[in-house]
Design a protein around this motif. Sequence first.
Motif, short mmCIF file in Angstrom:
data_model
loop_
_atom_site.label_atom_id
_atom_site.label_comp_id
_atom_site.label_asym_id
_atom_site.label_seq_id
_atom_site.Cartn_x
_atom_site.Cartn_y
_atom_site.Cartn_z
N ASP A 256 -20.30 -87.33 -32.39
CA ASP A 256 -20.48 -88.65 -33.00
C ASP A 256 -21.01 -89.68 -32.01
N ARG A 257 -20.82 -89.42 -30.71
CA ARG A 257 -21.30 -90.34 -29.69
C ARG A 257 -22.62 -89.85 -29.07
N GLY A 258 -23.15 -88.75 -29.58
CA GLY A 258 -24.40 -88.23 -29.06
C GLY A 258 -24.27 -87.57 -27.71
N ILE A 259 -23.11 -86.96 -27.45
CA ILE A 259 -22.81 -86.33 -26.17
C ILE A 259 -22.77 -84.81 -26.34
N GLN A 260 -23.34 -84.09 -25.38
CA GLN A 260 -23.39 -82.63 -25.43
C GLN A 260 -22.13 -82.03 -24.80
N ALA A 261 -21.06 -81.92 -25.56
CA ALA A 261 -19.84 -81.29 -25.05
C ALA A 261 -20.11 -79.80 -24.88
N SER A 262 -19.99 -79.31 -23.67
CA SER A 262 -20.32 -77.92 -23.39
C SER A 262 -19.07 -77.09 -23.08
N ILE A 263 -18.72 -76.95 -21.82
CA ILE A 263 -17.59 -76.12 -21.43
C ILE A 263 -16.29 -76.93 -21.48
N ILE A 264 -15.25 -76.33 -22.07
CA ILE A 264 -13.91 -76.95 -22.09
C ILE A 264 -12.92 -75.89 -21.62
N ILE A 265 -12.29 -76.12 -20.46
CA ILE A 265 -11.33 -75.16 -19.92
C ILE A 265 -10.03 -75.87 -19.57
N GLU A 266 -8.94 -75.11 -19.54
CA GLU A 266 -7.64 -75.71 -19.25
C GLU A 266 -7.47 -76.02 -17.77
N ASN A 267 -7.89 -75.08 -16.90
CA ASN A 267 -7.79 -75.33 -15.46
C ASN A 267 -8.99 -74.69 -14.76
N PRO A 268 -9.31 -75.15 -13.57
CA PRO A 268 -10.58 -74.76 -12.95
C PRO A 268 -10.57 -73.53 -12.07
N ILE A 269 -9.45 -72.87 -11.87
CA ILE A 269 -9.37 -71.87 -10.82
C ILE A 269 -10.33 -70.69 -11.02
N ALA A 270 -10.51 -70.22 -12.27
CA ALA A 270 -11.42 -69.09 -12.51
C ALA A 270 -12.86 -69.49 -12.19
N GLY A 271 -13.26 -70.69 -12.62
CA GLY A 271 -14.60 -71.16 -12.33
C GLY A 271 -14.83 -71.38 -10.84
N LEU A 272 -13.82 -71.85 -10.14
CA LEU A 272 -13.93 -72.03 -8.69
C LEU A 272 -14.11 -70.69 -7.98
N THR A 273 -13.42 -69.69 -8.47
CA THR A 273 -13.55 -68.35 -7.88
C THR A 273 -14.97 -67.85 -8.03
N LEU A 274 -15.53 -67.99 -9.22
CA LEU A 274 -16.92 -67.57 -9.45
C LEU A 274 -17.88 -68.36 -8.58
N TYR A 275 -17.65 -69.66 -8.45
CA TYR A 275 -18.52 -70.51 -7.62
C TYR A 275 -18.55 -70.02 -6.18
N HIS A 276 -17.39 -69.73 -5.61
CA HIS A 276 -17.35 -69.31 -4.22
C HIS A 276 -17.79 -67.87 -4.04
N GLN A 277 -17.62 -67.04 -5.06
CA GLN A 277 -18.15 -65.67 -4.99
C GLN A 277 -19.67 -65.68 -4.87
N GLU A 278 -20.29 -66.60 -5.61
CA GLU A 278 -21.75 -66.68 -5.60
C GLU A 278 -22.29 -67.14 -4.25
N LEU A 279 -21.44 -67.78 -3.46
CA LEU A 279 -21.87 -68.24 -2.13
C LEU A 279 -21.72 -67.18 -1.06
N LEU A 280 -21.03 -66.08 -1.39
CA LEU A 280 -20.80 -65.05 -0.38
C LEU A 280 -22.09 -64.29 -0.05
#
Length: 280
Positions: A256-280
């Motif tokens: 209703d506000r013209g905003i693209q709501a994309s990812i909604i997660i409860e906590n960030p730890i899984a995404g952080l793990t993936l982020y740092h894996q990609e840097l290895l």
Amino acid sequence: MILIADSGSSKTDWRIIHSNGEISQHRGVGFNPYYMTSEEMSLQLREDYLVNAVDEVEQVFFYGAGCSASDRKEEVKQALLSVFPGAEVAIDHDLSAAARATCGHRPGIACILGTGSNSCDYDGKVIVDTRPAAGYILGDEGGGAFIGRRFLIDFIHEEMPHYIREAAIERFHFSQNIIQDHVYRQPFPSRYMASFCKFISEHKSDPYCYGLFYSSFMAFFDKHVCKYKDYHNKPVNFVGSIAYYNGDILRKAAQDRGIQASIIIENPIAGLTLYHQELL
């Protein structure tokens, strides 16, 4: 071995990336440098089972509440170095965790909707803009304390449906005096106010409870997201229990506000793990 931590005042979620690529997880006590000294944090860490892996730890990436100021970061860093002296230690705050966990290496707007609220504009590498996080008295729109405060105000003034009010009395056995004692005299009033969001969420099929979430999310968009440059064309991602368990209302408000709501997660730890894996 790499340790990744997402820490709040009450708990810390750890992910361990082992040298063979395997990933394990652990939940320990929380750390907040606003309420704990470096020595107290160090003592708590030494009581954790992770201390058994001291010789194997090469890097520690710690994201925590209260870790935005440089002096607070240094306190946490010294506590970690006292336990893992041979490791490379990096400290960052929970807003960076939200951005990296949801956006990864891509641009976007990252938001936290938990007990409180916060947001940032992220270019895929660093945070380039933020809005003021004014706390539970002056801000936190869209967060649990903000929503719970509105609920309690309506309860005191009898400005909610009578059946919701009666259900709240039966569930919580409270009165105006009890509410005011918790808010003005007991510790952690923001947690107390946010604690009612579970009840409100359970009744969100009722227009009143639905409206509490919807209007609070709209207030968050107005104070935060809509003030970022070119926000209409960026994915907007969310971390936190309020966002996660009320994602249907959040997505409707965003639309209703013209905003693209994309990812909604409860906590960030899984995404952080993936982020740092990609840097290895």
